[in-house]
Each structure stands twice: as C-alpha cells, then as structure tokens.
Design an enzyme around this catalytic site. Structure first.
Site, PDB file in Angstrom:
ATOM      1  N   CYS A 106      44.896  45.071  42.754  1.00  0.00           N
ATOM      2  CA  CYS A 106      44.391  43.983  43.600  1.00  0.00           C
ATOM      3  C   CYS A 106      45.538  43.192  44.214  1.00  0.00           C
ATOM      4  O   CYS A 106      45.540  42.892  45.407  1.00  0.00           O
ATOM      5  CB  CYS A 106      43.484  43.055  42.790  1.00  0.00           C
ATOM      6  SG  CYS A 106      41.967  43.882  42.273  1.00  0.00           S
ATOM      7  N   HIS A 116      38.840  37.535  43.753  1.00  0.00           N
ATOM      8  CA  HIS A 116      38.463  38.252  42.538  1.00  0.00           C
ATOM      9  C   HIS A 116      37.068  37.809  42.097  1.00  0.00           C
ATOM     10  O   HIS A 116      36.727  36.627  42.184  1.00  0.00           O
ATOM     11  CB  HIS A 116      39.451  37.958  41.409  1.00  0.00           C
ATOM     12  CG  HIS A 116      40.486  39.028  41.223  1.00  0.00           C
ATOM     13  ND1 HIS A 116      41.831  38.766  41.227  1.00  0.00           N
ATOM     14  CD2 HIS A 116      40.361  40.374  41.000  1.00  0.00           C
ATOM     15  CE1 HIS A 116      42.497  39.906  41.025  1.00  0.00           C
ATOM     16  NE2 HIS A 116      41.630  40.887  40.891  1.00  0.00           N
ATOM     17  N   GLU A 157      42.257  33.915  45.355  1.00  0.00           N
ATOM     18  CA  GLU A 157      43.670  34.112  45.034  1.00  0.00           C
ATOM     19  C   GLU A 157      44.566  33.385  46.032  1.00  0.00           C
ATOM     20  O   GLU A 157      44.347  33.441  47.227  1.00  0.00           O
ATOM     21  CB  GLU A 157      44.011  35.611  44.996  1.00  0.00           C
ATOM     22  CG  GLU A 157      43.266  36.382  43.921  1.00  0.00           C
ATOM     23  CD  GLU A 157      43.562  35.892  42.502  1.00  0.00           C
ATOM     24  OE1 GLU A 157      44.536  35.133  42.325  1.00  0.00           O
ATOM     25  OE2 GLU A 157      42.813  36.264  41.572  1.00  0.00           O
ATOM     26  N   ARG A 203      51.436  51.631  36.041  1.00  0.00           N
ATOM     27  CA  ARG A 203      50.823  52.354  34.925  1.00  0.00           C
ATOM     28  C   ARG A 203      50.313  51.434  33.823  1.00  0.00           C
ATOM     29  O   ARG A 203      50.140  51.856  32.684  1.00  0.00           O
ATOM     30  CB  ARG A 203      51.800  53.389  34.365  1.00  0.00           C
ATOM     31  CG  ARG A 203      51.727  54.718  35.130  1.00  0.00           C
ATOM     32  CD  ARG A 203      52.849  55.669  34.791  1.00  0.00           C
ATOM     33  NE  ARG A 203      54.089  55.284  35.432  1.00  0.00           N
ATOM     34  CZ  ARG A 203      54.364  55.552  36.720  1.00  0.00           C
ATOM     35  NH1 ARG A 203      53.513  56.181  37.465  1.00  0.00           N
ATOM     36  NH2 ARG A 203      55.517  55.171  37.252  1.00  0.00           N
TER      37      ARG A 203
END
Ligand code: PCA
Length: 205
Positions: free
Chosen positions: A144, A167, A81, A91
């Site tokens: 993340c 990742h 990343e 959410r």
C-alpha cells in the site's frame, strides 16, 4: 468523456477471501462522481508489482486524480494516509525479524511524499455522516505504501493533481476470522470512499 479518477484496490492477501479495497473499487467502476469518471484498477499485493501497476495505469488513463485503497486489518476506522515513504518491505521482513531493510520503492527518490488529497475536507464530511475516520501517519512499508509512493513520485511534477491513499478496516464478512479485531460494514466504507472521491473531485476542479 469526463476526466478520469483512478481508484485502485488490492487483491485478497494473507489468507483472506476478499479485500474490502477491491470490493469497493470494483463497485464504483465507471460511475461519475463530482464530474470525474471512476476507473477501477485491481492491484497485485507486492511492493514492486503494486508500484508498476499504478504507474502503468497512470500512463494509460492520464487521470485527473488518483486514490488508492487498501486493507489495514485491525484498524478501527477509515484511515486517511498522510505520508508515503521510500521503503519497500517486499518480503515482509519487518514482520519476521523487526527490520524492513533498506530497499527503496524508487531508487534515488526522496525519502517521503505527503498525500495530496483534501484530508481536512474529507474528515469534516465523514464526521458529518458519522463515519469514524482519522489521519494516519504511516501507511506501513508494504504494497500500500509502495503504491502511494509510486503514484506521488510519478506525478511529482503535477502538484495540482490530487493523489493519496486510504486504508480500510476489515469488512464485516472477514470478522469471523478475526473475532477480536474491529471491522466495518462494506456499505459504510463505500459511503466513506464516495465522500472522499467527491471532496477530491472538488479539490481537483
Ligand atoms: N493492504 C496491504 C497490502 C495490500 C492491502 O490491501 C498493505 O497495507 O500494504
């Protein structure tokens, strides 16, 4: 005691029985690689919780480097990343309605931080070992990204200290639930993470 490298991994989520990021982090706990001792930290899946856990670990262990690991199901390669953004899709609104809203990871923080891992050197070594990898321009807006952002924010006054996030694809044992998605053997991913740690240690010394 050698200086510490925090290696974080996430708990399983999304109905999975394992998360390759934690499987790898826990395997490396306590090892010394490139002069840095690995301290594995298991992180709950949620933006605020992840940000809190990594910040707490940084306060506690005073690391020389921080590498976060996470699962990115569907990605075909080791994903280094490049950017963490100040947006927390707590959410999963992005998946549900297409709009992640405006909640920040850190109120008043800058829009983004760049990875401070030696990405070029890591990619070069992964290429040499024939492990597929690429630089990713988004870590998403979930836990993340929040962990990466929080770590970079907390350590913003220590620019020489490497901090970043990697990742991972689904692990081969998860492939049965995702027959049309790519996966990678855990041993290959572990090798890749060891390479990333070794290159990071080199850049930290
Ligand atoms: N992957 C999710 C959260 C935890 C994990 O392993 C993400 O990419 O945000």
């Amino acid at each position: 005691m050698p200086p510490i490298l925090i290696l974080s991994g996430f708990e399983p989520f999304g109905g999975e029985r394992l998360n390759p990021s934690w499987e790898i982090a826990r395997r490396l706990d306590g090892e010394v690689i490139g002069g840095l001792q690995i301290k594995s930290v298991r992180v709950p899946v949620g933006c605020a919780k992840a940000a809190r856990r990594i910040t707490g670990a940084i306060v506690r262990y005073r690391p020389r480097a921080v590498i976060g690991l996470g699962e990115a199901g569907g990605r075909p390669a080791i994903s280094l990343e490049r950017i963490a953004i100040n947006l927390a899709d707590e959410r999963g609104a992005l998946a549900k309605s297409g709009d992640p809203g405006f909640a920040p990871v850190v109120r008043g923080g800058p829009d983004a931080y760049f990875s401070r891992l030696p990405l070029r050197a890591i990619i070069r070594e992964l290429d040499r070992k024939q492990i597929p990898s690429s630089v990713s321009l988004t870590a998403g807006a979930y836990a993340c990204n929040a962990l990466m952002y929080a770590a970079l924010h907390y350590l913003r006054r220590k620019p020489g200290l490497p901090v970043g996030f990697i990742h991972l694809p689904y692990e081969a044992r998860q492939a049965g639930r995702h027959r049309n998605l790519p996966s990678m053997a855990l041993a290959t991913m572990e090798k890749a993470v060891r390479i990333a740690i070794a290159e990071t240690a080199r850049s930290a010394s």
